[in-house]
Design a protein around this motif. Structure first.
Motif, PDB file in Angstrom:
ATOM      1  N   GLU A  88       0.725  -0.894  -0.345  1.00  0.00           N
ATOM      2  CA  GLU A  88       0.252   0.043   0.185  1.00  0.00           C
ATOM      3  C   GLU A  88       0.766   1.577   0.191  1.00  0.00           C
ATOM      4  N   LEU A  89       1.438   2.067  -1.190  1.00  0.00           N
ATOM      5  CA  LEU A  89       2.340   2.525  -1.087  1.00  0.00           C
ATOM      6  C   LEU A  89       1.449   3.990  -0.837  1.00  0.00           C
ATOM      7  N   ILE A  90       0.958   4.076  -0.429  1.00  0.00           N
ATOM      8  CA  ILE A  90       0.355   6.075   0.284  1.00  0.00           C
ATOM      9  C   ILE A  90       1.130   6.913   0.068  1.00  0.00           C
ATOM     10  N   VAL A  91       1.189   7.997  -0.311  1.00  0.00           N
ATOM     11  CA  VAL A  91       1.484   9.956   0.024  1.00  0.00           C
ATOM     12  C   VAL A  91       0.766  10.060   0.695  1.00  0.00           C
ATOM     13  N   THR A  92       1.886  10.539   1.981  1.00  0.00           N
ATOM     14  CA  THR A  92       1.396  11.308   3.355  1.00  0.00           C
ATOM     15  C   THR A  92       1.704  12.660   3.321  1.00  0.00           C
ATOM     16  N   GLY A  93       2.327  13.160   2.726  1.00  0.00           N
ATOM     17  CA  GLY A  93       3.209  14.242   2.915  1.00  0.00           C
ATOM     18  C   GLY A  93       4.516  13.559   3.371  1.00  0.00           C
ATOM     19  N   SER A  94       4.820  11.635   3.638  1.00  0.00           N
ATOM     20  CA  SER A  94       5.722  12.053   4.396  1.00  0.00           C
ATOM     21  C   SER A  94       6.141  10.616   4.011  1.00  0.00           C
ATOM     22  N   ARG A  95       7.038   9.662   3.814  1.00  0.00           N
ATOM     23  CA  ARG A  95       7.774   8.461   3.817  1.00  0.00           C
ATOM     24  C   ARG A  95       7.256   7.918   5.238  1.00  0.00           C
TER      25      ARG A  95
END
Length: 983
Positions: free
Chosen positions: A53-60
């Motif tokens: 689940e490669l999620i972009v959250t403004g963070s790694r």
């Protein structure tokens, strides 16, 4: 909507109707959970984050419960389905208020030489598309243009399950280009089953017919279903609209120079008047100047069908004056509608898109999964780029076509035989209706391949998540122009004479030939009649027009590795870190036949060659500080082969004193390195018209060429975001966020364009005067040279507001079915100021200037939906606030400032009316839910865009008199379709 429109809509959608009948059975169960987009709490709240689940959250950082301080907006698949105005996901994303000034087919119609026509590229915050990082499943993708723009058209839209928009600087987390933020398109990589969709649409005017089909399937394989394969394909078509027949484009409200203005009489320099039209070009040609006898005695004689002569009726107000040395370019009243530039231009592109995507993954054990992806997308566009406009064509008295036309003028009583005999030459302006209009007809194919591994393991007693990948992308762009004037051939064909006896061509005396053929009888020249409608031979058209093109190949190679883990804890909680690195290489190469590199009215393509590589490494951490406070920091080291080393960083924190409220703030240093075009561009030209500040003429034609600059440095931006998220427990289902943003960009890469250059020259800055002069080809009046460099500063500030409320009706009315969801998004743009660094040039705040792509003061979007197990109804109100035609204008009427210096007059002209009305549009979606058993479900939908058929944002201009970036140009449009899914 006309009966014909309905017939066309349903004739193209016959298959849709049949499919809907097949699926018409009792409704399937409603999916639980909110459907509103952009809910502020979406960052990292999933309770089971896994490696796939490669999620972009403004963070790694990937950790349960972590909420990044960087603002995030999420548009779900349901939002896209229920409110997208077209079958192209880019049109949906561009309606979100955080997007301002994006490149779309509708506003890139005149990008004849840049290769941008037909592209859908995203622009966050109005900082420019080149400063928005667009990702596909969290990874970069190859650009579709040499300027680095990623075309959303190339994504597998059938598999997109959400679009995530990170607003605010994100370079420390995601790398270069994320100055304004990140837009990530997330694919449903674990989909199992089969799903298909088909739709068809048309406008209320009976044009713009379109359709699309998509099919996707996914299944597990291998022992225990450890493998998974996913395939999708899509096909879409849109008919072009190549003429503007909308009433709003025939109003004749135009800005015209005030002929009575002086710097001392208090009158405005410009007037908004109606009806005003172009007076220096007609479909069959108009005489602007004449020599021989009384100068300009023939001015205003124009030629129609078969070369018939008539006298142009100038109105009461013209500029310049009728009797002046320069012919009027605009007139109020009289024959103001005779010019056809506002009708024979394109409104929408003809567009064909096809794409396939495949992915296979396999869990090999021990928390390790291998994957491979491949995609191929193809697009071809065709667009009307406008007529073959010229306003400086000179014909000598030896031209037999001119003599025939003047004879017609004598017959019409417009001149006497003696006046005809005295003529030595004339200058004409024409839109050349006999010649085909100019066209963009570019083709692009984009390939993308990726392999990698991902997984999770236990480290320090906690889950650690990792991934490694390699990726290759390639874009092959065939930038094709059609029906473009060859300047040498046009000059030769225009210079027609009567062949003398005993000529080298061997033709009878008196035959109309090209003057050049008398000394070069094998040059193939065919004489061209420029005076009249229906007077041009096909042989002459074939001789003077050609189809220049450029082939460009863009290549991108990427390798990266990422690791997120929790190595220890403090008294306040777990401390998490993420580390990683990336290598990327970008290159461009091209080919242009020698014949197409110079000598054309537009295009004059040159192949571009160049490459650079970049090496990056980053570290990010999240540290809980207690009392509901979490610190988030990141640093990235970046080394460019062209511009050297640079460091980016981010510090941020969130504080949640009680469950109902959370404060968040970030401060970051972000960068954008120069792209391939800015570094290596061999030369790209464009043509247009400008206003000459010395004379006030508003339709001066020019040609401009831009070349690259290998000495460019990276841009640097300092960004601040401060916001609050509200989720009151006493109002279940409600959430809201308010975030302020402030971005200061320095060493911005830019260039002065033709209008800026001539303005600065007029103000007395001689270094700008050396950058232009007469067009040596003679096709345009002026020729400009430009090149990018680090000279500018830009400051952008604004506020985002996002609020949503969802309530199940049975909580209010016992037993009532369904739920109501309300969701509003708005952005208030406060500042967008670019400082060019030129001494004594006052920077102008562009917010609210609606004459281009600058952001309006307000962009808003509000949805209201009612959803049950059997159907849903969604209404959308979207729009922009009113503004100005130009923020540098001083509005006055009779009391204007006087005695100002020329530099001030040029920068801050006066005008009698500077108001431009905004626009608000209403969209409606009706969806019926149908099912067959527990595994098959489907939908039949009707989408009406611009339900009230509102006009676009109208501008006081000739040509296309509307803002094509923030407007709905097509009017009311209908789309019907079906979707079904088999699990």
């Amino acid at each position: 909507m006309t009966d014909g429109s309905w017939r066309r809509l349903f004739s193209t959608g016959t298959g849709l109707t049949a499919l809907s009948i097949t699926l018409a059975n009792p409704a399937f169960a409603q999916t639980d959970g909110p459907s509103g987009s952009g809910t502020p709490q979406t960052q990292g709240e999933a309770q089971n984050i896994s490696s796939d689940e490669l999620i972009v959250t403004g963070s790694r950082i990937l950790r349960n419960g972590f909420q990044s301080p960087t603002p995030l907006t999420v548009a779900t698949q349901e939002d896209i389905r229920n409110t997208s105005p077209t079958n192209n996901i880019a049109d949906f994303v561009n309606q979100l208020p955080a997007l301002a000034g994006s490149t779309r087919p509708s506003n890139s119609r005149l990008a004849i030489s840049s290769g941008l026509a037909g592209i859908n590229a995203l622009n966050l915050r109005g900082l420019g598309e080149i400063r928005t990082l667009v990702l596909l499943d969290g990874r970069r993708t190859v650009a579709s243009s040499v300027t680095g723009l990623v075309d959303v058209n190339t994504f597998p839209q059938a598999l997109v399950k959400s679009v995530e928009i990170v607003t605010g600087g994100a370079s420390a987390a995601y790398g270069s280009d994320a100055v304004a933020g990140v837009v990530n398109f997330v694919l449903d990589k674990k989909f199992q089953g089969i799903k298909a969709s088909a739709d068809s649409g048309i406008t209320g005017h009976g044009d713009g017919a379109n359709y699309s089909f998509s099919l996707a399937g996914g299944t597990a394989f291998g022992s225990d279903g450890r493998g998974h394969v996913l395939l999708s394909g899509e096909w879409a078509h849109r008919d072009g609209i190549f003429q503007v027949d909308r009433d709003w484009n025939a109003r004749g409200v135009v800005r015209i120079t005030n002929p009575n203005y002086t710097n001392t009489n208090g009158q405005p320099q410009y007037l908004i008047r109606q009806p005003v039209g172009v007076a220096n070009a007609t479909p069959g040609g108009i005489i602007l100047n004449s020599s021989g006898g009384v100068a300009n005695r023939l001015r205003g004689i124009y030629f129609g069908n078969g070369g018939a002569a008539s006298q142009f009726q100038y109105g009461a107000l013209t500029f310049p004056a009728v009797g002046g040395a320069t012919a009027p370019s605009l007139t109020q009243g009289g024959d103001w509608q005779l010019n056809d530039q506002g009708r024979n231009i394109g409104l929408d592109a003809d567009d064909d898109r096809r794409g396939v995507f495949g992915r296979v993954s396999y869990d090999v054990g021990s928390g390790i999964s291998l994957f491979a992806e491949a995609s191929y997308n193809w697009q071809k566009t065709l667009f009307n780029a406008g007529p073959q406009l010229t306003t400086s064509t000179t014909l000598s008295a030896a031209n037999p076509y001119l003599q025939t036309a003047l004879a017609n003028a004598v017959s019409a009583g417009l001149i006497t035989p003696g006046q005809r005999a005295a003529v030595t030459s004339v200058t004409i302006g024409t839109t050349a209706v006999d010649l085909p209009y100019r066209k963009n007809n570019s083709t692009r194919d984009v390939q993308r391949y990726a392999i990698g591994a991902e997984g999770e393991f236990q480290a320090f007693g906690k889950k650690a998540i990792w991934n490694v990948y390699g990726q290759y992308g390639e874009t092959n762009a065939h930038e094709q122009l059609r029906d473009i004037m060859n300047t040498t051939r046009m000059a030769n064909a225009t210079d027609a004479v009567s062949a003398p006896a005993g000529n080298a061509l061997g033709v009878a005396a008196g035959t109309v030939v090209c003057r050049s053929s008398l000394t070069a009888p094998t040059n193939g020249c065919v004489p061209l009649n420029r005076l009249g409608i229906g007077v041009t031979s096909q042989a002459a058209i074939d001789y003077v027009l050609g189809d220049p093109y450029r082939d460009q190949t863009l290549k991108q190679t990427v390798a990266g590795a990422n690791l997120s883990l929790t190595p220890f804890a403090t008294w306040a909680g777990d401390v998490s870190i993420a580390v990683g690195g990336e290598y990327r290489r970008e290159s461009v190469s091209g080919y242009v036949p020698t014949d197409y590199q110079t000598g054309w009215s537009v295009g004059n393509f040159l192949p571009t060659f160049g490459s650079y590589n970049v090496k990056e490494a980053y570290l990010e951490t999240v540290v809980p500080l207690g009392l509901g406070i979490e610190f988030n920091g990141a640093v990235r080291a970046t080394d460019y082969s062209t511009s050297g080393y640079v460091t980016t960083w981010k510090v941020g924190a969130s504080w949640q004193p009680i469950p109902d409220i959370r404060f968040r703030a970030t401060r970051s240093r972000d960068i954008r390195a120069p792209n391939l075009s800015e570094l290596f561009q061999s030369g790209t030209s464009r043509t247009n018209t400008l206003t000459d500040p010395a004379t006030g003429r508003t339709t001066v034609t020019f040609r401009e060429i831009t070349t690259g600059n290998p000495n460019l440095r990276p841009e640097k931006a300092d960004s601040v975001n401060i916001g609050v998220v509200l989720q009151p427990r006493f109002l279940r289902g409600f959430s809201a966020s308010v975030d302020g943003f402030d971005i200061k960009l320095k060493d911005a890469i830019g260039q002065f364009f033709a209008q800026d250059i001539i303005n600065r020259c007029y103000e007395g800055r001689t270094e700008f005067c050396a950058a232009y002069g007469p067009d040596p080809t003679g096709d345009r009046e002026l020729f400009f040279r430009a090149s990018p460099f680090n000279f500018a500063r830009q400051w952008v500030r604004g506020i985002d507001v996002d609020a949503s409320y969802r309530v199940e009706l049975d909580r209010i009315f016992g037993g009532a079915p369904g739920a109501i969801t309300l969701h509003g998004l708005a952005t208030r743009y406060i500042h967008n100021i670019t400082d060019s660094g030129v001494p004594n040039v006052v920077p102008i705040d562009a917010v609210g200037q609606l004459s281009g792509t600058s952001p309006p003061e307000w962009i808003y979007r509000f949805n209201a939906s009612y959803e049950t197990e059997r159907f849903s109804v969604t209404g959308t109100v979207r729009g922009v606030s009113s503004g100005t035609y130009g923020n540098n204008y001083i509005v006055c009427n009779g009391d204007c400032p006087v005695g100002r210096a020329s530099a001030v007059v040029s920068q801050f002209p006066t005008i009698n009316n500077n108001h431009i009305s905004g626009a608000a549009y209403v969209d409606l979606n009706l969806t019926a839910k149908i099912s067959q058993g527990e595994r098959t479900r489907g939908e039949v939908f009707l989408n009406v865009t611009n339900l009230l058929d509102r006009d676009p944002i109208l501008l006081p201009e000739t040509g296309l008199a509307a803002n094509s970036t923030y407007s709905d140009l097509l009017g009311r449009a209908f789309r019907v379709g079906v979707r079904f899914e088999l699990r």
